[in-house]
Scaffold this motif. Structure first.
Motif, short mmCIF file in Angstrom:
data_model
loop_
_atom_site.label_atom_id
_atom_site.label_comp_id
_atom_site.label_asym_id
_atom_site.label_seq_id
_atom_site.Cartn_x
_atom_site.Cartn_y
_atom_site.Cartn_z
N UNK A 252 0.81 -1.21 0.00
CA UNK A 252 0.00 0.00 0.00
C UNK A 252 0.84 1.27 0.00
N UNK A 253 2.12 1.14 0.36
CA UNK A 253 3.06 2.27 0.31
C UNK A 253 4.29 1.80 -0.47
N UNK A 254 4.23 1.82 -1.80
CA UNK A 254 5.27 1.20 -2.62
C UNK A 254 6.68 1.75 -2.41
N UNK A 255 6.80 3.01 -1.96
CA UNK A 255 8.14 3.59 -1.79
C UNK A 255 8.70 3.33 -0.38
N UNK A 256 8.08 2.45 0.38
CA UNK A 256 8.55 2.05 1.70
C UNK A 256 9.79 1.16 1.52
N UNK A 257 10.93 1.60 2.08
CA UNK A 257 12.19 0.88 1.93
C UNK A 257 12.44 0.03 3.17
N UNK A 258 12.67 -1.26 2.97
CA UNK A 258 12.85 -2.21 4.07
C UNK A 258 14.30 -2.71 4.07
#
Length: 312
Positions: A252-258
C-alpha cells in the motif's frame, strides 16, 4: 435487567474502543481510569445515562471495593502494557498488572464474572515448530508476560472466568498507541519511508482492536459455554514475520524501503505461530483483515504526526 460491567483502564487504547460497544449493547458501564496519559477518549460517551466514570487508581481497595459490589462482570484492562514500559517502571507495572488483579479476584463473589485480557507473548518461541495452541507450554521472558501468566494461573482458581490470550493488537483507537508493532511500522512507512528490521524472521500473530472488543462481547454472549477456558484471540490469516508484515505495508506504500539488520534483539523474544481454532469453534470470527487495518492506519496517520500517543 441490564448487566452492569466494570471496565478498569477503560479510557485506554482497548477500553476506548470497547466501552462504546458495550454501551451500544445496552449494558450499564462503569469505567475506572487514572487518565495517566491525559486522554479525553471517552468524552463523547458522557451524555449516555448508562455510562459512569471514576477517576481513580485500580490499586486502591477503597476505590475498587464499592464498585465491585454493584457489578456483574469485570473487564480489567488497566495495565502497563508491553516489555519496554514495564522495564521503565517495574514496581508500578507489577502493582497494576498483578497485585491489583489479585485484589480484584479476592473481592469478587462466586456469582460475578471476569473476562481477562492476557497475552500470547507468554508462549515465547513456542515448540520446535514455533506453533502454539492453548495447551502449549508457556515460556514468558519479559516481566509483562511473566506476570500475565501468574494472573492467568490465579484466575483459574476462580470459576467464573474467561482468559483471552491476545495477539499483537493494531488499528486506530480514540486513545491511540503508536508503539504496537503494526501501528509503529505503518507510522514509519508513512512518515519515514524506511525501516531497519532486526530479527526480521520472528513471527507473531495480530488482531485488530475492534476485533478484540468483539471477543469480549462474544465472551459475554457465550459465557456459559466459554467459562473456565483460555482462548487465543488473533487473525488466523496473520501469523507473519516482521519482514512479511513490512511487505504487506509496502503493497500500500510502494516507496517504503525495508532494510534487514544483523544486530538488535526483542525484549520479550516472541517468535511463534498461533492457532486460534479454539475460539473460532465457538463462533467467533474477526471482521478486520490486516490489509484493511493497514489502510485504516495510513489514513489515520494523515492526522497524527507526532509521538505523544506512545505508551513510552
Amino acid at each position: 435487567m441490564s448487566l452492569s460491567i466494570l471496565v478498569t483502564g477503560g479510557a485506554g487504547y482497548l477500553g476506548s474502543t470497547l466501552v462504546p460497544v458495550l454501551l451500544d449493547r445496552g449494558f450499564d458501564v462503569t469505567v475506572v481510569d487514572n487518565f495517566f496519559y491525559k486522554q479525553s477518549s471517552l468524552n463523547q460517551l458522557c451524555k449516555n445515562p448508562n455510562f459512569s466514570i471514576v477517576n481513580g487508581d485500580v490499586r486502591i481497595k477503597e476505590t475498587i471495593k464499592p464498585l465491585i459490589k454493584k457489578t456483574d462482570i469485570v473487564i480489567p484492562l488497566a495495565a502497563y502494557v508491553g516489555a519496554p514500559l514495564c522495564k521503565k517502571d517495574p514496581i508500578g507495572a507489577s502493582s497494576v498488572n498483578k497485585d491489583s488483579i489479585f485484589m480484584l479476584l479476592e473481592l469478587l463473589s462466586p456469582n460475578q464474572s471476569i473476562l481477562m485480557p492476557t497475552t500470547n507473548s507468554a508462549y515465547g518461541s513456542g515448540d520446535e515448530n514455533n506453533f502454539c495452541t492453548e495447551e502449549s507450554p508457556l515460556r514468558p521472558i519479559s516481566q509483562y508476560a511473566i506476570e500475565k501468566v501468574e494472573v492467568e494461573q490465579r484466575l483459574m482458581e476462580f470459576s467464573n472466568f474467561i482468559s483471552f490470550r491476545l495477539a499483537t493488537v493494531f488499528g486506530m483507537s480514540p486513545r491511540m498507541r503508536m508503539d504496537l508493532l503494526v501501528n509503529d511500522f505503518c507510522y514509519r512507512a508513512v512518515n519515514d519511508k524506511f525501516i531497519v528490521l532486526f530479527e526480521s524472521h520472528f513471527k507473531r500473530n495480530y488482531i485488530h482492536v475492534a476485533d478484540v472488543a468483539k471477543a469480549f462481547t462474544h465472551g459475554i454472549d457465550n459465557f456459559e459455554t466459554m467459562r473456565g477456558n483460555v482462548f487465543n484471540v488473533g487473525l488466523s490469516s496473520a501469523n507473519l514475520s516482521k519482514l512479511e508484515l513490512c511487505e504487506e505495508i509496502k503493497k500500500q506504500i510502494p516507496d517504503f524501503v525495508i532494510t534487514e539488520a544483523k544486530v538488535g534483539k526483542d525484549p520479550d523474544q516472541r517468535n511463534y505461530i498461533v492457532s486460534n481454532e479454539k475460539i473460532e469453534k465457538t463462533g467467533y470470527i474477526p471482521d478486520v483483515t490486516l490489509r484493511d487495518g493497514i489502510s485504516e492506519l495510513i489514513k489515520g496517520y494523515q492526522m497524527i504526526k507526532n509521538n505523544q500517543y506512545s505508551n513510552i
